[in-house]
Write an enzyme that holds these catalytic residues in place. Structure first.
Site: not given
Ligand code: DX5
Ligand code: ZN
Length: 238
Positions: A8, A32, A34, A36, A65, A67, A136, A141-143, A174, A176
Protein backbone atom coordinates in the site's frame (compact mmCIF):
# COMPACT_ATOMS: atom_id res chain seq x y z
CA UNK A 1 -5.31 -19.83 -4.36
CA UNK A 2 -2.09 -18.01 -5.18
CA UNK A 3 -0.93 -15.73 -2.40
CA UNK A 4 -0.42 -12.12 -3.30
CA UNK A 5 1.57 -9.26 -1.88
CA UNK A 6 -0.09 -5.87 -2.29
CA UNK A 7 2.08 -3.03 -0.99
CA UNK A 8 0.00 0.00 0.00
CA UNK A 9 1.49 3.32 -1.09
CA UNK A 10 -0.55 5.32 1.43
CA UNK A 11 2.51 6.07 3.55
CA UNK A 12 5.03 6.07 0.68
CA UNK A 13 6.51 9.30 -0.65
CA UNK A 14 3.54 10.30 -2.79
CA UNK A 15 5.53 13.02 -4.53
CA UNK A 16 7.48 10.18 -6.17
CA UNK A 17 4.64 7.71 -6.60
CA UNK A 18 5.87 5.96 -9.76
CA UNK A 19 9.39 5.59 -8.34
CA UNK A 20 8.05 4.22 -5.07
CA UNK A 21 6.01 1.63 -6.96
CA UNK A 22 9.06 0.65 -8.99
CA UNK A 23 10.94 -0.09 -5.77
CA UNK A 24 8.51 -2.84 -4.79
CA UNK A 25 7.45 -4.11 -8.21
CA UNK A 26 9.66 -7.15 -8.33
CA UNK A 27 8.37 -8.52 -5.04
CA UNK A 28 4.78 -7.34 -5.38
CA UNK A 29 1.81 -8.79 -7.23
CA UNK A 30 -0.62 -5.95 -6.77
CA UNK A 31 -0.29 -2.26 -5.92
CA UNK A 32 -2.85 -1.24 -3.30
CA UNK A 33 -4.25 2.27 -3.69
CA UNK A 34 -6.29 3.76 -0.85
CA UNK A 35 -9.00 6.04 -2.15
CA UNK A 36 -10.44 8.17 0.69
CA UNK A 37 -12.96 10.99 0.50
CA UNK A 38 -12.67 12.82 3.83
CA UNK A 39 -16.23 11.75 4.59
CA UNK A 40 -16.45 7.97 4.93
CA UNK A 41 -13.09 8.26 6.70
CA UNK A 42 -11.45 11.38 8.14
CA UNK A 43 -8.61 11.33 5.60
CA UNK A 44 -8.47 12.46 1.98
CA UNK A 45 -6.08 10.80 -0.43
CA UNK A 46 -6.30 10.09 -4.12
CA UNK A 47 -8.80 9.25 -6.81
CA UNK A 48 -9.16 8.40 -10.50
CA UNK A 49 -6.76 11.10 -11.81
CA UNK A 50 -3.89 9.69 -9.74
CA UNK A 51 -4.76 6.12 -10.74
CA UNK A 52 -4.67 7.26 -14.39
CA UNK A 53 -1.35 9.04 -13.84
CA UNK A 54 0.22 5.91 -12.33
CA UNK A 55 -1.21 3.51 -14.91
CA UNK A 56 1.47 3.99 -17.63
CA UNK A 57 4.25 3.49 -15.07
CA UNK A 58 3.42 -0.07 -14.02
CA UNK A 59 1.99 -3.23 -15.52
CA UNK A 60 0.94 -4.41 -12.07
CA UNK A 61 -2.62 -5.00 -11.02
CA UNK A 62 -3.99 -1.81 -9.44
CA UNK A 63 -6.09 -2.76 -6.43
CA UNK A 64 -8.25 0.19 -5.33
CA UNK A 65 -9.62 0.20 -1.80
CA UNK A 66 -12.51 2.64 -1.79
CA UNK A 67 -13.04 4.30 1.58
CA UNK A 68 -15.66 6.68 0.28
CA UNK A 69 -19.33 7.27 1.02
CA UNK A 70 -20.52 6.64 -2.51
CA UNK A 71 -18.21 4.09 -4.09
CA UNK A 72 -20.55 3.28 -6.96
CA UNK A 73 -20.24 6.82 -8.29
CA UNK A 74 -16.49 6.40 -8.74
CA UNK A 75 -16.56 3.11 -10.63
CA UNK A 76 -16.74 4.40 -14.22
CA UNK A 77 -13.88 6.87 -13.68
CA UNK A 78 -11.75 4.21 -11.98
CA UNK A 79 -12.33 1.74 -14.80
CA UNK A 80 -11.44 4.45 -17.31
CA UNK A 81 -8.30 5.28 -15.30
CA UNK A 82 -7.08 1.69 -15.63
CA UNK A 83 -7.86 0.26 -12.20
CA UNK A 84 -8.05 -3.55 -12.16
CA UNK A 85 -9.97 -4.23 -8.97
CA UNK A 86 -12.07 -2.27 -6.50
CA UNK A 87 -13.03 -3.04 -2.91
CA UNK A 88 -16.08 -1.18 -1.72
CA UNK A 89 -17.01 -0.89 1.95
CA UNK A 90 -20.21 -2.75 2.65
CA UNK A 91 -21.11 -0.08 5.25
CA UNK A 92 -21.25 2.48 2.42
CA UNK A 93 -23.45 0.47 0.08
CA UNK A 94 -27.19 0.75 -0.10
CA UNK A 95 -27.35 -2.22 -2.48
CA UNK A 96 -24.16 -4.33 -2.52
CA UNK A 97 -25.52 -6.60 -5.24
CA UNK A 98 -26.05 -3.67 -7.57
CA UNK A 99 -22.63 -2.20 -6.79
CA UNK A 100 -20.84 -5.52 -7.43
CA UNK A 101 -22.69 -5.94 -10.71
CA UNK A 102 -21.80 -2.39 -11.73
CA UNK A 103 -18.10 -3.02 -11.08
CA UNK A 104 -18.16 -6.31 -12.97
CA UNK A 105 -19.99 -4.67 -15.83
CA UNK A 106 -17.12 -2.20 -16.14
CA UNK A 107 -14.57 -5.03 -16.26
CA UNK A 108 -13.37 -4.48 -12.69
CA UNK A 109 -12.77 -7.27 -10.19
CA UNK A 110 -15.18 -6.49 -7.39
CA UNK A 111 -14.63 -6.82 -3.68
CA UNK A 112 -16.36 -5.99 -0.43
CA UNK A 113 -14.47 -4.53 2.52
CA UNK A 114 -15.65 -4.54 6.15
CA UNK A 115 -14.60 -2.43 9.11
CA UNK A 116 -13.38 -4.40 12.13
CA UNK A 117 -16.76 -4.21 13.89
CA UNK A 118 -18.88 -5.05 10.86
CA UNK A 119 -20.15 -8.64 10.96
CA UNK A 120 -19.26 -11.08 8.21
CA UNK A 121 -22.97 -11.73 7.70
CA UNK A 122 -23.17 -8.51 5.70
CA UNK A 123 -20.93 -10.05 3.04
CA UNK A 124 -21.87 -13.74 3.05
CA UNK A 125 -24.98 -13.35 0.86
CA UNK A 126 -22.77 -11.87 -1.88
CA UNK A 127 -20.02 -14.48 -1.98
CA UNK A 128 -21.13 -15.79 -5.35
CA UNK A 129 -20.97 -12.33 -6.89
CA UNK A 130 -17.58 -11.06 -5.80
CA UNK A 131 -13.87 -11.61 -6.33
CA UNK A 132 -12.45 -10.40 -3.02
CA UNK A 133 -13.38 -10.08 0.64
CA UNK A 134 -11.46 -7.61 2.81
CA UNK A 135 -11.99 -7.81 6.58
CA UNK A 136 -10.07 -4.72 7.74
CA UNK A 137 -7.76 -5.27 10.69
CA UNK A 138 -7.70 -1.56 11.64
CA UNK A 139 -10.29 1.19 11.42
CA UNK A 140 -9.89 2.45 7.87
CA UNK A 141 -8.36 5.87 7.27
CA UNK A 142 -4.71 5.83 8.22
CA UNK A 143 -1.60 3.72 7.85
CA UNK A 144 0.59 2.78 10.78
CA UNK A 145 -2.12 1.57 13.16
CA UNK A 146 -1.90 -1.54 15.31
CA UNK A 147 -3.32 -4.81 13.97
CA UNK A 148 -6.59 -5.79 15.66
CA UNK A 149 -6.35 -9.47 16.62
CA UNK A 150 -10.07 -9.59 17.30
CA UNK A 151 -10.61 -9.73 13.54
CA UNK A 152 -8.78 -13.07 13.16
CA UNK A 153 -11.86 -15.26 13.83
CA UNK A 154 -13.76 -13.28 11.19
CA UNK A 155 -10.95 -13.88 8.68
CA UNK A 156 -11.01 -17.60 9.49
CA UNK A 157 -14.81 -17.70 9.12
CA UNK A 158 -14.53 -15.92 5.77
CA UNK A 159 -11.90 -18.44 4.64
CA UNK A 160 -14.23 -21.31 5.50
CA UNK A 161 -17.21 -19.72 3.77
CA UNK A 162 -15.13 -19.08 0.64
CA UNK A 163 -13.80 -22.65 0.63
CA UNK A 164 -17.37 -23.99 0.86
CA UNK A 165 -18.37 -22.05 -2.24
CA UNK A 166 -15.50 -23.46 -4.27
CA UNK A 167 -15.11 -20.21 -6.18
CA UNK A 168 -11.78 -18.36 -6.53
CA UNK A 169 -12.42 -15.49 -4.13
CA UNK A 170 -9.46 -13.60 -2.67
CA UNK A 171 -9.31 -13.02 1.09
CA UNK A 172 -7.39 -9.83 1.75
CA UNK A 173 -6.03 -8.40 4.99
CA UNK A 174 -5.23 -4.73 5.39
CA UNK A 175 -4.07 -2.78 8.43
CA UNK A 176 -1.14 -3.36 10.74
CA UNK A 177 0.18 -6.31 8.73
CA UNK A 178 3.87 -6.79 9.51
CA UNK A 179 6.34 -9.61 10.12
CA UNK A 180 4.75 -10.36 13.50
CA UNK A 181 1.10 -10.29 12.43
CA UNK A 182 1.36 -11.75 8.93
CA UNK A 183 1.78 -15.36 10.15
CA UNK A 184 -1.51 -15.03 12.07
CA UNK A 185 -3.23 -13.87 8.89
CA UNK A 186 -1.78 -16.79 6.93
CA UNK A 187 -2.91 -19.14 9.64
CA UNK A 188 -6.44 -17.71 9.48
CA UNK A 189 -6.52 -18.30 5.72
CA UNK A 190 -5.87 -14.88 4.18
CA UNK A 191 -4.21 -14.92 0.77
CA UNK A 192 -3.82 -11.26 -0.25
CA UNK A 193 -1.61 -9.19 2.03
CA UNK A 194 -1.74 -5.40 2.02
CA UNK A 195 1.35 -3.97 3.67
CA UNK A 196 1.93 -0.24 4.01
CA UNK A 197 4.18 1.10 6.74
CA UNK A 198 6.11 -2.14 7.21
CA UNK A 199 7.35 -1.72 3.62
CA UNK A 200 7.41 2.02 2.89
CA UNK A 201 8.40 3.00 6.41
CA UNK A 202 11.43 0.69 6.21
CA UNK A 203 14.89 2.06 5.42
CA UNK A 204 14.97 -0.12 2.31
CA UNK A 205 11.43 -0.63 0.98
CA UNK A 206 12.62 -2.93 -1.84
CA UNK A 207 14.36 -5.24 0.63
CA UNK A 208 11.37 -5.15 2.98
CA UNK A 209 9.01 -6.08 0.15
CA UNK A 210 11.30 -8.95 -0.84
CA UNK A 211 11.35 -10.22 2.74
CA UNK A 212 7.53 -10.18 2.88
CA UNK A 213 7.39 -11.98 -0.45
CA UNK A 214 9.52 -14.75 1.03
CA UNK A 215 7.48 -14.86 4.22
CA UNK A 216 4.29 -15.22 2.22
CA UNK A 217 5.70 -17.92 -0.07
CA UNK A 218 7.19 -19.87 2.82
CA UNK A 219 3.82 -20.34 4.50
CA UNK A 220 2.44 -23.86 4.02
CA UNK A 221 1.71 -24.52 0.36
CA UNK A 222 2.85 -21.07 -0.68
CA UNK A 223 5.85 -22.08 -2.73
CA UNK A 224 3.98 -24.82 -4.47
CA UNK A 225 1.04 -22.58 -5.27
CA UNK A 226 3.29 -19.97 -6.77
CA UNK A 227 5.31 -22.37 -8.93
CA UNK A 228 4.83 -21.68 -12.59
CA UNK A 229 5.36 -18.00 -11.78
CA UNK A 230 2.35 -16.31 -13.29
CA UNK A 231 3.28 -13.31 -15.39
CA UNK A 232 2.27 -9.92 -14.09
CA UNK A 233 -0.74 -9.85 -16.33
CA UNK A 234 -1.96 -13.19 -15.11
CA UNK A 235 -1.88 -12.02 -11.54
CA UNK A 236 -5.47 -10.90 -11.44
CA UNK A 237 -7.95 -11.75 -8.74
CA UNK A 238 -8.76 -15.44 -8.61
C1 DX5 B 1 -5.78 2.10 5.99
C2 DX5 B 1 -5.48 1.61 4.60
C3 DX5 B 1 -4.32 0.70 4.49
C4 DX5 B 1 -3.01 1.28 4.97
C5 DX5 B 1 -2.31 0.15 5.62
O1 DX5 B 1 -7.08 2.53 6.06
O2 DX5 B 1 -6.58 0.90 4.07
O3 DX5 B 1 -4.19 0.18 3.17
O4 DX5 B 1 -2.17 1.79 3.97
O5 DX5 B 1 -1.16 0.63 6.20
P1 DX5 B 1 -0.40 -0.17 7.34
O6 DX5 B 1 0.16 -1.41 6.67
O7 DX5 B 1 0.62 0.76 7.79
O8 DX5 B 1 -1.40 -0.52 8.39
ZN1 ZN C 1 -6.28 -0.18 2.16
Amino acid sequence: MIRRLAPSVLNADLAQLADQVRLVEEAADWIHLDVMDGHFVPNLTLGPPVVAALRPHTGHYLDCHLMVSNPEALLPALAEAGANGVSMHVEALEDPERALAAAAGLGLDAGLALKPDTPLDTVLPHLDDLDLVLPMTVDPGFGGQAFDDRVLPKIAAAARAIAERGRPVGLQVDGGVNAATLPRCLEAGANVFVIGTAIFGADDPAAAAKAFRELIDRGSGGLKERSGSPSVNERGAG
